[in-house]
Design a protein around this motif. Structure first.
Motif, PDB file in Angstrom:
ATOM      1  N   THR A 187      17.074 -15.992  48.587  1.00 35.99           N
ATOM      2  CA  THR A 187      16.851 -17.333  48.042  1.00 35.99           C
ATOM      3  C   THR A 187      15.568 -17.356  47.238  1.00 35.99           C
ATOM      4  O   THR A 187      14.583 -16.711  47.609  1.00 35.99           O
ATOM      5  CB  THR A 187      16.772 -18.361  49.193  1.00 35.99           C
ATOM      6  OG1 THR A 187      17.947 -18.239  50.014  1.00 35.99           O
ATOM      7  CG2 THR A 187      16.691 -19.780  48.664  1.00 35.99           C
ATOM      8  N   ARG A 188      15.557 -18.123  46.164  1.00 42.98           N
ATOM      9  CA  ARG A 188      14.404 -18.169  45.257  1.00 42.98           C
ATOM     10  C   ARG A 188      13.277 -19.034  45.826  1.00 42.98           C
ATOM     11  O   ARG A 188      12.956 -20.093  45.295  1.00 42.98           O
ATOM     12  CB  ARG A 188      14.817 -18.689  43.880  1.00 42.98           C
ATOM     13  CG  ARG A 188      15.657 -17.723  43.076  1.00 42.98           C
ATOM     14  CD  ARG A 188      15.709 -18.125  41.608  1.00 42.98           C
ATOM     15  NE  ARG A 188      16.640 -17.290  40.863  1.00 42.98           N
ATOM     16  CZ  ARG A 188      17.854 -17.651  40.491  1.00 42.98           C
ATOM     17  NH1 ARG A 188      18.297 -18.857  40.795  1.00 42.98           N
ATOM     18  NH2 ARG A 188      18.629 -16.826  39.813  1.00 42.98           N
ATOM     19  N   THR A 229      19.349 -21.029  45.253  1.00 37.76           N
ATOM     20  CA  THR A 229      18.185 -21.911  45.174  1.00 37.76           C
ATOM     21  C   THR A 229      17.951 -22.531  46.552  1.00 37.76           C
ATOM     22  O   THR A 229      18.892 -22.652  47.360  1.00 37.76           O
ATOM     23  CB  THR A 229      18.397 -23.034  44.152  1.00 37.76           C
ATOM     24  OG1 THR A 229      19.443 -23.906  44.619  1.00 37.76           O
ATOM     25  CG2 THR A 229      18.770 -22.467  42.793  1.00 37.76           C
ATOM     26  N   GLU A 231      17.637 -25.547  47.214  1.00 31.14           N
ATOM     27  CA  GLU A 231      18.460 -26.749  47.296  1.00 31.14           C
ATOM     28  C   GLU A 231      19.895 -26.427  47.713  1.00 31.14           C
ATOM     29  O   GLU A 231      20.532 -27.225  48.414  1.00 31.14           O
ATOM     30  CB  GLU A 231      18.458 -27.478  45.953  1.00 31.14           C
ATOM     31  CG  GLU A 231      17.127 -28.125  45.591  1.00 31.14           C
ATOM     32  CD  GLU A 231      16.054 -27.115  45.190  1.00 31.14           C
ATOM     33  OE1 GLU A 231      14.853 -27.449  45.302  1.00 31.14           O
ATOM     34  OE2 GLU A 231      16.412 -25.983  44.776  1.00 31.14           O
TER      35      GLU A 231
END
Length: 264
Positions: A187-188, A229, A231
């Motif tokens: 994940t970023r 992401t 989110e």
């Protein structure tokens, strides 16, 4: 689907940045009152400002506590004795050859990644059970099922979280309290991007090229073929915290981009 968490109090540990802050923001947008947890007041203040701006809500509060320690968990519980939603997001990781992982490093990663969740769930689950409603989540990882050779201790700690989650779900069976583990993939987050950036510099490639190389070399089974992401991870957590997810408990919910080679 309209998720409404109005009137619910949610605690998210490790929530000053990354996945934790994204989860907190998603829960706030759904109507929950948030309690952010971090070790530094300055980071708490910055996270609260971001959450308020992104969610349009101004009722979030922050607690300065190191939830990776027994003392920190006690401080959090004293500051916020009750919660309806508990997201145990706090976690640490680091690349380390197996033969170089000393006992104290094993101890530290279990204290932070596993026992923090044990301590907080042990307290908050009692109130949820008494009220007949609650949501507990443990943020695990695809590394729990796909133990990475470069950080075995991390994968083992995340596998332990899944056992903890399943066991607690059985303890709370029929109570109206659900317990699930969430399995993100790469994940970023700022930490992941810093790691990728360092690797990119060493190999003389761009960050985007290094991200693709990392997946190709370390997670070749990915179907998403990119980092998620924060989110995207948070979206699953918000659903699992919702009234609509009332029949989902004792589950390992995957948001890892298809890395795990399993249809189960």
């Amino acid at each position: 689907m309209q998720i409404d968490l109005s009137g619910k109090i949610a605690i998210v540990t490790g929530s000053t940045d990354g996945v934790g802050l994204a989860i907190a923001t998603g829960l706030a947008r759904a109507g929950a009152s948030l309690v952010l947890v971090g070790r530094e007041q300055s980071r708490i203040d910055a996270a609260l400002a971001r959450l308020r701006a992104d969610s349009g809500r101004d009722d979030a509060v922050g607690v300065v506590a190191d939830a990776g320690t027994s003392e920190g968990c006690k401080a959090l519980i004293a500051a916020q004795p009750e919660a309806d939603i508990l997201v145990n997001n706090l976690g640490i990781y680091g690349v380390r050859p197996f033969f170089d992982i000393a006992d104290d490093e094993w101890e530290q990663i279990f204290q932070v990644n596993v026992l923090s969740g044990v301590r907080l769930a042990r307290h908050y689950a009692k109130g949820m059970q008494a009220r007949g409603w609650g949501r507990i989540q443990f943020i695990s990882s695809e590394s729990a099922l796909n133990i990475p050779t470069e950080m075995v201790h991390y994968g083992v700690s995340k596998a332990a979280l899944q056992g903890l989650s399943r066991g607690l779900a059985k303890v709370l069976a029929g109570s109206g309290v659900t317990v699930n583990s969430i399995l993100p993939g790469p994940t970023r987050t700022s930490g992941a991007l810093a790691m990728i950036g360092s690797m990119a510099k060493e190999r003389g490639v761009s960050v985007s090229e290094m991200e693709a190389l990392f997946l190709q070399e370390n997670r070749p089974s990915t179907l998403l073929r990119r980092f998620a992401t924060p989110e995207e991870v948070a979206n699953l957590c918000v659903y699992a915290a919702s009234p609509q997810a009332s029949a989902t408990t004792g589950a390992a919910l995957r948001v890892e981009g298809g890395i795990v080679e399993s249809i189960a």
